[in-house]
Design a protein around this motif. Structure first.
Motif, short mmCIF file in Angstrom:
data_model
loop_
_atom_site.label_atom_id
_atom_site.label_comp_id
_atom_site.label_asym_id
_atom_site.label_seq_id
_atom_site.Cartn_x
_atom_site.Cartn_y
_atom_site.Cartn_z
N ARG A 69 0.86 -1.18 0.00
CA ARG A 69 0.00 0.00 0.00
C ARG A 69 0.90 1.23 0.00
NH1 ARG A 69 -5.42 0.64 -1.02
NH2 ARG A 69 -6.56 -1.02 -0.06
N ARG A 70 0.56 2.19 -0.85
CA ARG A 70 1.32 3.44 -0.90
C ARG A 70 0.41 4.59 -0.51
NH1 ARG A 70 6.18 3.10 -3.89
NH2 ARG A 70 6.42 1.05 -4.81
N PHE A 71 0.95 5.49 0.31
CA PHE A 71 0.21 6.67 0.74
C PHE A 71 1.04 7.90 0.39
CE2 PHE A 71 -0.93 3.20 3.56
CZ PHE A 71 -2.31 3.25 3.54
N GLN A 72 0.43 8.83 -0.32
CA GLN A 72 1.09 10.08 -0.66
C GLN A 72 0.95 11.01 0.54
OE1 GLN A 72 2.24 10.23 -3.91
NE2 GLN A 72 3.32 12.11 -3.50
N LEU A 73 2.06 11.50 1.06
CA LEU A 73 2.03 12.37 2.23
C LEU A 73 2.22 13.83 1.83
CD1 LEU A 73 4.26 10.31 4.69
CD2 LEU A 73 1.76 10.29 4.47
N ALA A 74 1.64 14.72 2.60
CA ALA A 74 1.80 16.15 2.36
C ALA A 74 3.20 16.58 2.78
CB ALA A 74 0.75 16.93 3.14
N ASP A 75 3.59 17.77 2.35
CA ASP A 75 4.88 18.31 2.75
C ASP A 75 4.95 18.45 4.26
OD1 ASP A 75 5.67 18.51 0.12
OD2 ASP A 75 4.94 20.57 -0.09
N PHE A 76 6.11 18.21 4.81
CA PHE A 76 6.42 18.35 6.23
C PHE A 76 5.70 17.34 7.11
CE2 PHE A 76 6.41 22.71 4.38
CZ PHE A 76 7.78 22.80 4.21
N VAL A 77 5.18 16.26 6.54
CA VAL A 77 4.56 15.20 7.33
C VAL A 77 5.60 14.11 7.55
CG1 VAL A 77 2.79 13.41 7.37
CG2 VAL A 77 2.24 15.68 6.52
N ARG A 78 5.75 13.71 8.80
CA ARG A 78 6.70 12.64 9.12
C ARG A 78 5.98 11.55 9.91
NH1 ARG A 78 8.19 12.34 14.30
NH2 ARG A 78 7.88 14.16 15.62
N VAL A 79 6.52 10.35 9.82
CA VAL A 79 5.97 9.23 10.58
C VAL A 79 6.50 9.32 12.00
CG1 VAL A 79 5.86 6.72 10.78
CG2 VAL A 79 5.82 7.79 8.53
N GLU A 80 5.60 9.38 12.96
CA GLU A 80 6.00 9.48 14.35
C GLU A 80 6.24 8.11 14.97
OE1 GLU A 80 4.70 12.40 17.85
OE2 GLU A 80 3.10 11.01 17.27
N ARG A 81 5.34 7.17 14.71
CA ARG A 81 5.47 5.83 15.26
C ARG A 81 4.54 4.87 14.54
NH1 ARG A 81 3.30 5.51 21.21
NH2 ARG A 81 3.27 3.34 20.64
N ALA A 82 4.78 3.58 14.73
CA ALA A 82 3.93 2.53 14.17
C ALA A 82 3.80 1.42 15.19
CB ALA A 82 4.53 2.00 12.87
N ASP A 83 2.60 0.89 15.32
CA ASP A 83 2.32 -0.20 16.26
C ASP A 83 1.46 -1.25 15.57
OD1 ASP A 83 3.57 0.73 18.69
OD2 ASP A 83 1.98 2.24 18.81
N LEU A 84 1.60 -2.50 16.03
CA LEU A 84 0.79 -3.60 15.53
C LEU A 84 0.13 -4.27 16.72
CD1 LEU A 84 -0.08 -5.45 13.18
CD2 LEU A 84 1.97 -6.80 13.62
N ALA A 85 -1.19 -4.25 16.74
CA ALA A 85 -1.93 -4.88 17.83
C ALA A 85 -3.29 -5.34 17.29
CB ALA A 85 -2.13 -3.91 18.99
N ASP A 86 -3.71 -6.52 17.69
CA ASP A 86 -5.02 -7.07 17.34
C ASP A 86 -5.27 -7.09 15.82
OD1 ASP A 86 -5.53 -7.31 20.08
OD2 ASP A 86 -6.33 -5.28 20.19
N GLY A 87 -4.23 -7.33 15.03
CA GLY A 87 -4.38 -7.42 13.59
C GLY A 87 -4.48 -6.08 12.89
N LEU A 88 -4.27 -4.98 13.63
CA LEU A 88 -4.33 -3.65 13.04
C LEU A 88 -2.98 -2.96 13.17
CD1 LEU A 88 -7.76 -2.42 14.43
CD2 LEU A 88 -7.27 -3.29 12.14
N LEU A 89 -2.46 -2.49 12.06
CA LEU A 89 -1.22 -1.72 12.04
C LEU A 89 -1.60 -0.25 12.09
CD1 LEU A 89 1.89 -1.52 11.55
CD2 LEU A 89 1.34 -1.43 9.11
N THR A 90 -1.16 0.47 13.11
CA THR A 90 -1.45 1.90 13.21
C THR A 90 -0.16 2.68 12.98
OG1 THR A 90 -1.17 1.88 15.61
CG2 THR A 90 -3.40 1.63 14.78
N ILE A 91 -0.25 3.67 12.12
CA ILE A 91 0.89 4.53 11.80
C ILE A 91 0.48 5.96 12.12
CG2 ILE A 91 2.46 5.28 9.98
CD1 ILE A 91 1.66 2.64 8.50
#
Length: 152
Positions: A99-121
């Motif tokens: 899956r690809r997501f186009q991000l806006a300018d100045f957006v950074r990934v803060e953290r990612a977690d995997l729990a209960d089959g859901l990946l949260t970014i």
């Protein structure tokens, strides 16, 4: 039947995410729908992408952020010998995905977690101080005179 969603209210309340909404309106409709995902606004400059990755372990998922592109991919590890399962019915999709997501300018990934089959970014939009608007004071004195040294 194609489901369409009106992104206009979100476009009005967010600045700098036009490419993200363009992608959701055009690119996502032609792309494969696996795995499903949600995008939510947590706060003014905080966003969260949630991807349903049931059956995948954290070491089978790769998250890459490069410039304005976030790529989430998953590939199941090969089954070790002796661990094969004899499934009577298999309804849980475990095929490889990207899956690809186009991000806006100045957006950074803060953290990612995997729990209960859901990946949260979690994403944060951080505009550099030099790019933020700032007030300009209007001075009461005349502008300084610049003297031409060649004329003197």
């Amino acid at each position: 039947m194609r489901n369409s969603f009106d992104w206009t209210p979100y476009r009005r309340s967010t600045v700098g995410f036009d490419r993200l909404f363009d992608f959701l309106e055009t690119g996502a409709s032609s792309a494969e729908n696996y795995p499903p995902f949600d995008i939510e606004k947590i706060a003014e400059d905080h966003f969260r992408i949630t991807v349903a990755v049931a059956g995948f372990k954290s070491d089978e998922i790769d998250i890459t952020a490069q410039q304005n592109m976030l790529t989430v991919s998953g590939r199941k590890a090969p089954v070790a010998e002796g661990e094969e399962r004899k499934l009577l019915y298999s309804g849980i999709a475990t095929r490889a995905f990207e899956r690809r997501f186009q991000l806006a300018d100045f957006v950074r990934v803060e953290r990612a977690d995997l729990a209960d089959g859901l990946l949260t970014i979690d994403l944060v939009r951080e505009v550099p101080e030099a790019m933020k608007p700032h007030k300009i004071a209007i001075g009461g004195s005349a502008a300084p005179v610049i003297e031409d040294k060649k004329a003197a």
